[in-house]
Enzyme design. Structure first.
Site, PDB file in Angstrom:
ATOM      1  N   ASN A  12      56.525   8.575  81.542  1.00 45.93           N
ATOM      2  CA  ASN A  12      56.545   8.157  82.859  1.00 45.93           C
ATOM      3  C   ASN A  12      55.799   9.541  83.726  1.00 45.93           C
ATOM      4  O   ASN A  12      55.013   9.939  83.661  1.00 45.93           O
ATOM      5  CB  ASN A  12      57.304  10.070  82.595  1.00 45.93           C
ATOM      6  CG  ASN A  12      57.719  10.862  83.874  1.00 45.93           C
ATOM      7  OD1 ASN A  12      57.745  10.424  84.929  1.00 45.93           O
ATOM      8  ND2 ASN A  12      58.159  12.198  83.761  1.00 45.93           N
ATOM      9  N   TRP A  13      56.121   7.587  84.229  1.00 40.30           N
ATOM     10  CA  TRP A  13      54.488   7.707  85.574  1.00 40.30           C
ATOM     11  C   TRP A  13      54.135   8.975  86.558  1.00 40.30           C
ATOM     12  O   TRP A  13      53.103   9.542  86.929  1.00 40.30           O
ATOM     13  CB  TRP A  13      54.463   6.997  85.943  1.00 40.30           C
ATOM     14  CG  TRP A  13      54.206   5.449  85.961  1.00 40.30           C
ATOM     15  CD1 TRP A  13      54.317   4.689  84.510  1.00 40.30           C
ATOM     16  CD2 TRP A  13      54.327   4.456  86.464  1.00 40.30           C
ATOM     17  NE1 TRP A  13      53.924   3.843  83.452  1.00 40.30           N
ATOM     18  CE2 TRP A  13      53.886   3.137  85.192  1.00 40.30           C
ATOM     19  CE3 TRP A  13      53.905   3.567  87.903  1.00 40.30           C
ATOM     20  CZ2 TRP A  13      53.840   1.540  86.108  1.00 40.30           C
ATOM     21  CZ3 TRP A  13      53.836   2.460  88.286  1.00 40.30           C
ATOM     22  CH2 TRP A  13      54.038   1.337  86.801  1.00 40.30           C
ATOM     23  N   LYS A  14      55.429   9.878  86.857  1.00 41.61           N
ATOM     24  CA  LYS A  14      55.007  11.291  87.846  1.00 41.61           C
ATOM     25  C   LYS A  14      54.351  10.944  89.443  1.00 41.61           C
ATOM     26  O   LYS A  14      54.877   9.397  89.241  1.00 41.61           O
ATOM     27  CB  LYS A  14      53.947  12.224  87.429  1.00 41.61           C
ATOM     28  CG  LYS A  14      54.194  12.947  86.035  1.00 41.61           C
ATOM     29  CD  LYS A  14      54.477  13.925  85.465  1.00 41.61           C
ATOM     30  CE  LYS A  14      55.192  13.902  83.463  1.00 41.61           C
ATOM     31  NZ  LYS A  14      54.508  15.695  83.084  1.00 41.61           N
ATOM     32  N   HIS A 104      64.174  17.061  84.783  1.00 37.94           N
ATOM     33  CA  HIS A 104      62.506  17.187  84.416  1.00 37.94           C
ATOM     34  C   HIS A 104      62.099  17.872  84.514  1.00 37.94           C
ATOM     35  O   HIS A 104      62.811  18.749  85.556  1.00 37.94           O
ATOM     36  CB  HIS A 104      61.714  15.503  85.023  1.00 37.94           C
ATOM     37  CG  HIS A 104      60.440  16.164  84.088  1.00 37.94           C
ATOM     38  ND1 HIS A 104      59.423  16.675  84.581  1.00 37.94           N
ATOM     39  CD2 HIS A 104      60.167  15.063  83.176  1.00 37.94           C
ATOM     40  CE1 HIS A 104      58.407  16.575  83.381  1.00 37.94           C
ATOM     41  NE2 HIS A 104      59.052  15.645  82.404  1.00 37.94           N
ATOM     42  N   GLU A 106      59.630  20.096  85.057  1.00 37.81           N
ATOM     43  CA  GLU A 106      58.765  20.176  86.733  1.00 37.81           C
ATOM     44  C   GLU A 106      59.672  19.640  87.956  1.00 37.81           C
ATOM     45  O   GLU A 106      59.676  20.697  88.791  1.00 37.81           O
ATOM     46  CB  GLU A 106      57.167  18.215  86.828  1.00 37.81           C
ATOM     47  CG  GLU A 106      56.384  18.269  86.074  1.00 37.81           C
ATOM     48  CD  GLU A 106      55.676  17.421  85.297  1.00 37.81           C
ATOM     49  OE1 GLU A 106      56.093  16.607  85.851  1.00 37.81           O
ATOM     50  OE2 GLU A 106      55.185  17.821  84.070  1.00 37.81           O
ATOM     51  N   GLU A 174      62.152  17.986  75.790  1.00 36.86           N
ATOM     52  CA  GLU A 174      60.392  18.335  75.812  1.00 36.86           C
ATOM     53  C   GLU A 174      60.500  19.714  75.951  1.00 36.86           C
ATOM     54  O   GLU A 174      60.447  19.959  77.225  1.00 36.86           O
ATOM     55  CB  GLU A 174      60.672  17.696  77.602  1.00 36.86           C
ATOM     56  CG  GLU A 174      60.552  16.074  77.672  1.00 36.86           C
ATOM     57  CD  GLU A 174      59.983  15.035  78.603  1.00 36.86           C
ATOM     58  OE1 GLU A 174      59.133  14.430  78.395  1.00 36.86           O
ATOM     59  OE2 GLU A 174      60.353  15.917  79.816  1.00 36.86           O
ATOM     60  N   GLY A 180      51.762  17.959  79.113  1.00 37.59           N
ATOM     61  CA  GLY A 180      50.568  18.020  79.813  1.00 37.59           C
ATOM     62  C   GLY A 180      49.510  19.061  79.144  1.00 37.59           C
ATOM     63  O   GLY A 180      48.957  19.318  79.576  1.00 37.59           O
ATOM     64  N   SER A 220      53.047  15.883  75.427  1.00 38.00           N
ATOM     65  CA  SER A 220      51.747  15.692  74.424  1.00 38.00           C
ATOM     66  C   SER A 220      51.954  14.095  73.218  1.00 38.00           C
ATOM     67  O   SER A 220      51.400  14.337  72.398  1.00 38.00           O
ATOM     68  CB  SER A 220      51.399  16.731  73.809  1.00 38.00           C
ATOM     69  OG  SER A 220      50.871  17.971  75.066  1.00 38.00           O
ATOM     70  N   GLY A 241      54.454  10.998  79.258  1.00 38.48           N
ATOM     71  CA  GLY A 241      53.469  11.180  80.728  1.00 38.48           C
ATOM     72  C   GLY A 241      52.025  11.100  80.389  1.00 38.48           C
ATOM     73  O   GLY A 241      51.757   9.701  80.557  1.00 38.48           O
ATOM     74  N   GLY A 242      51.366  11.309  80.213  1.00 39.47           N
ATOM     75  CA  GLY A 242      49.680  11.483  80.433  1.00 39.47           C
ATOM     76  C   GLY A 242      49.303   9.522  80.098  1.00 39.47           C
ATOM     77  O   GLY A 242      49.020   8.953  80.618  1.00 39.47           O
TER      78      GLY A 242
HETATM   79  P1  PGA Z   1      52.985  14.289  78.674  1.00 44.31           P
HETATM   80  O1  PGA Z   1      54.172  14.472  79.837  1.00 44.31           O
HETATM   81  O2  PGA Z   1      53.700  13.885  78.001  1.00 44.31           O
HETATM   82  O3  PGA Z   1      51.691  14.280  79.678  1.00 44.31           O
HETATM   83  O4  PGA Z   1      52.684  15.489  77.937  1.00 44.31           O
HETATM   84  C1  PGA Z   1      55.658  14.194  79.378  1.00 44.31           C
HETATM   85  C2  PGA Z   1      56.456  14.496  80.748  1.00 44.31           C
HETATM   86  O5  PGA Z   1      56.711  15.315  81.051  1.00 44.31           O
HETATM   87  O6  PGA Z   1      57.425  13.230  80.153  1.00 44.31           O
END
Ligand code: PGA
Length: 262
Positions: A12-14, A104, A106, A174, A180, A220, A241-242
């Site tokens: 997930n590149w966001k 998600h 967010e 999640e 994050g 994470s 994500g990251g």
């Molecule tokens: P993260 O994000 O790997 O940076 O913790 C995961 C996500 O939000 O899908």
């Protein structure tokens, strides 16, 4: 008898990587995996770029025969019409997207997406032949008040309203406190909630659907901790994500089967 589920590692590149950076990233990831003789059949890889990158990434995957799945990070509850700024599932389908992330944390937090909106988006995805990646998870406050599984199980039950037994879905557990933060859940914690989420699918949609649905852990995830999650029987992959923005790190996550001693 349990069916075997192909593991899915999803990036997930966001709101990161423009379409030019996306090309460089996807090519480098593909060559890194090729150099490492990664077995494409053993683990499915999918990327979720920003909308403005999708056409470019689709063209690249197609031209270079790169076997990565492609998905959007969100979609509209509507199919077309006067909804400024929205993106229809029909458009994602036309761009050969197989997946779309829905709900998600967010989106739930910054765009006030309720369980009803998430359920409507799941229906929109299914109408357009997209596999929804339904995200659920508890905040740190929820964890303290209700324990780990009550909130994600409730979110999933709501999201699955009206989903037919033959639908292809993916669920991502999640925990919001792990996203994050560098503080991932433990494999035991992830297994416990993922098993409960599988039970929710079984109760609401059906036992066969529950058996074949992939449930991912997210929050994470790194090369150093992925193998522990993947050893758990109800964790079928990861939503990353990251670490999905760093070629070598993401490639190492995809190649988790090769990690020794972790
Ligand atoms: P993260 O994000 O790997 O940076 O913790 C995961 C996500 O939000 O899908």
């Amino acid at each position: 008898m349990a069916v075997s589920r192909t593991p899915l590692i999803a990036g997930n590149w966001k709101m990161n990587l423009d379409h030019l950076q996306a090309v460089a990233f996807v090519q480098k990831l593909y060559w890194t995996l090729k150099d490492a003789a990664h077995d494409e059949e053993s683990v499915e890889v999918a990327v979720f770029p920003p909308f403005t990158d999708i056409r470019t990434v689709q063209t690249l995957l197609d031209a270079d025969k790169i076997p990565f799945g492609l998905g959007g990070q969100d979609l509209s509850t509507h199919d077309s019409g006067a909804y400024t700024g929205e993106v229809s599932g029909a458009f994602l389908s036309k761009l050969a997207c197989g997946y779309v992330i829905i709900g998600h944390s967010e989106r739930r937090e910054y765009h006030a997406e309720s369980d009803d909106v998430v359920a409507a988006k799941v229906q929109a995805a299914l109408r357009h032949g997209l596999t929804p990646v339904i995200c659920v998870g508890e905040t740190a406050a929820d964890l303290e008040e209700f324990g780990a599984s009550a909130v994600p199980a409730g979110q999933l039950r709501a999201a699955l309203a009206g989903v037919p037994a033959d639908a292809d879905i993916v669920v991502a557990y999640e925990p919001v406190w792990a996203i994050g933060s560098g503080q991932a859940a433990t494999p035991d914690q992830a297994q416990d909630v993922c098993a409960k989420l599988r039970a929710v699918i079984s109760e609401t949609v059906g036992a066969d659907t529950a058996d074949r649905t992939r449930i991912l852990y997210g929050g994470s995830v790194k090369a150093a901790n992925i193998a522990g999650f993947m050893r758990e029987p109800d964790v079928d992959g990861a939503l990353v994500g990251g670490a999905s923005l760093v070629v070598d790190e993401f490639a190492a996550i995809i190649r988790y089967q090769k990690h020794v001693g972790v």
